[in-house]
Design a protein around this motif. Structure first.
Motif, PDB file in Angstrom:
ATOM      1  N   UNK A   1       0.842  -1.190   0.000  1.00  0.00           N
ATOM      2  CA  UNK A   1       0.000   0.000   0.000  1.00  0.00           C
ATOM      3  C   UNK A   1       0.882   1.246   0.000  1.00  0.00           C
ATOM      4  N   UNK A   2       0.487   2.286  -0.755  1.00  0.00           N
ATOM      5  CA  UNK A   2       1.236   3.532  -0.828  1.00  0.00           C
ATOM      6  C   UNK A   2       1.719   3.839  -2.240  1.00  0.00           C
ATOM      7  N   UNK A   3       2.767   4.685  -2.325  1.00  0.00           N
ATOM      8  CA  UNK A   3       3.326   5.110  -3.604  1.00  0.00           C
ATOM      9  C   UNK A   3       4.411   4.126  -4.042  1.00  0.00           C
ATOM     10  N   UNK A   4       4.290   3.642  -5.287  1.00  0.00           N
ATOM     11  CA  UNK A   4       5.247   2.674  -5.824  1.00  0.00           C
ATOM     12  C   UNK A   4       5.684   3.127  -7.227  1.00  0.00           C
ATOM     13  N   UNK A   5       6.952   2.741  -7.573  1.00  0.00           N
ATOM     14  CA  UNK A   5       7.523   3.091  -8.883  1.00  0.00           C
ATOM     15  C   UNK A   5       7.862   1.815  -9.631  1.00  0.00           C
ATOM     16  N   UNK A   6       7.365   1.730 -10.854  1.00  0.00           N
ATOM     17  CA  UNK A   6       7.628   0.558 -11.698  1.00  0.00           C
ATOM     18  C   UNK A   6       8.270   1.040 -13.017  1.00  0.00           C
ATOM     19  N   UNK A   7       8.807   0.093 -13.761  1.00  0.00           N
ATOM     20  CA  UNK A   7       9.422   0.425 -15.061  1.00  0.00           C
ATOM     21  C   UNK A   7       8.303   0.583 -16.072  1.00  0.00           C
ATOM     22  N   UNK A   8       8.193   1.737 -16.683  1.00  0.00           N
ATOM     23  CA  UNK A   8       7.091   1.940 -17.627  1.00  0.00           C
ATOM     24  C   UNK A   8       7.266   1.100 -18.881  1.00  0.00           C
ATOM     25  N   UNK A   9       6.149   0.667 -19.403  1.00  0.00           N
ATOM     26  CA  UNK A   9       6.055  -0.113 -20.625  1.00  0.00           C
ATOM     27  C   UNK A   9       6.731  -1.478 -20.511  1.00  0.00           C
ATOM     28  N   UNK A  10       7.276  -1.797 -19.308  1.00  0.00           N
ATOM     29  CA  UNK A  10       7.903  -3.109 -19.096  1.00  0.00           C
ATOM     30  C   UNK A  10       7.152  -3.854 -17.981  1.00  0.00           C
TER      31      UNK A  10
END
Length: 379
Positions: free
Chosen positions: A48-57
């Motif tokens: 839960x919360x703010x998360x960062x992922x690799x875009x388009x991957x």
């Protein structure tokens, strides 16, 4: 490139940057878990919360709810051991404990829990008859929860509670059950009525018994008190009569009466004799003096009554005026006996003297009370 082309390029670059940021930053709500896949393969679980992922991957494929969920399943027909079909609807309380297993171990865990609940419920109820099924809800809930919790553990699901919302037998069985319940209630009502009547009869009998005992005790006490009152009254009356006799006896001894007193007493008794209801006419002799003289001559020889007295005699000592009750009764009896004997002897002596010495005088008319013709009223 002119100015318009440059402006369009700038706008496109800004839109691309916004799209990249949207694909990079992912916000997961509280009590949720995000399953991230990279090129179709599990990569990570976002908290839960703010998360960062690799875009388009990387791609957030599923959003799993980690809160406890409640699912109500529609009624399902279940056959009991005595071959009766009943409809049972259930409510399941479960919670996802492992988002990865709930996502990849089972395609649809809610449908799987429903089907598993129905099959397990048929197995459990199939070994019970209708009456046991209706009265064993807690046992069915416990057994069903144990089976479901064990089966859904590998799916990353924990079953917290299972409840049977309703068990509906066939209409004919309902009618029979209602008749049986009505009969049981009527039976209990009759039993309670009989018990109440029995208790009422017992209490009434006990009350009558106590009332009879109290009435008997009251009558006994009343009779005892009445007898004591009669005894004391008789004792006091006897004491009064004894004292009266002693007083009269003492007065006779003190006065020493003669024949004149007897004649005076005779004159005093004549009006009382005339007062009777049967005495309509009273004859008075013309020679009353001779009659009184004859009465005096008749009483001359009576014992204890002299013709002339010299004066008052010496007073006789009567003793204590308040003797003992037993002494009073004995004295009364003796005094009465002596008085009766003296009176009888005096009467006998008078009759003997009258027969031997006195003859009726000529012309004397004795008084009569017979109401004949020619009589005159008393003066």
């Amino acid at each position: 490139m002119d100015g318009v082309g440059i402006l369009v390029l700038i706008v496109l670059l800004v839109l691309f940057a916004v799209a990249v940021m949207a694909k990079t930053i992912r916000i997961v709500p509280q009590a949720r878990a995000g399953i991230v896949e990279r090129f179709g393969k599990y990569k990570a679980t976002l908290p839960a919360g703010l998360n960062v992922v690799v875009p388009f991957v990387d791609k957030v494929r599923y959003m799993i709810d980690l809160r406890e969920q409640v699912v109500s399943f529609p009624p399902q027909p279940v056959i009991t051991e005595d071959n009766l079909v009943v409809s049972i609807d259930t409510v399941i309380y479960f919670q996802v404990t492992d988002p990865i297993s709930a996502t990849y171990e089972i395609a649809n865990y809610i449908q799987a829990v429903e089907q598993l609940t129905m099959t397990t419920l048929r197995n459990i109820v199939g070994g019970m008859d209708l009456e046991e099924t209706l009265t064993s809800r807690d046992a069915i809930n416990s057994r069903l929860r144990g089976v479901l919790d064990e089966a859904t553990g590998k799916w990353g699901i924990r079953v917290n509670r299972v409840e049977l919302k309703g068990i509906d037998p066939p209409p004919s069985i309902k009618d029979s059950m209602e008749k049986q319940m009505r009969a049981d209630r009527e039976k209990r009502a009759v039993i309670l009525t009989a018990e109440g009547q029995r208790q009422a009869a017992i209490l009434t009998a006990e009350g009558s018994k106590q009332s009879a005992i109290l009435n008997a005790e009251g009558a006994r006490e009343s009779q005892i008190l009445r007898a004591q009152a009669d005894r004391e009254s008789q004792i006091l009356r006897a004491q009064g009569e004894g004292q009266a006799i002693q007083t009269v006896f003492q007065a006779i001894h003190d006065g020493r009466p003669d024949q004149s007193l007897l004649a005076y007493q005779y004159l005093q008794m004549m009006p009382k004799i005339a007062e009777g209801d049967a005495n309509k006419v009273w004859i008075v002799p013309s020679e009353i003096g001779k009659a009184l003289e004859g009465l005096g001559s008749t009483m001359n020889s009576m014992r204890g009554i002299p013709d002339d007295v010299d004066g008052p005699a010496k007073r006789v000592d009567m003793g204590s005026t308040v003797p003992d009750v037993a002494t009073i009764e004995a004295d009364n009896r003796r005094a009465l006996a002596d008085t009766h004997s003296a009176v009888e002897e005096a009467i006998a002596a008078a009759q003997e003297s009258e027969r031997g010495t006195r003859s009726p005088a000529a012309g004397d008319v004795p008084p009569t009370t017979d109401g004949g013709a020619g009589s005159t009223p008393p003066q």
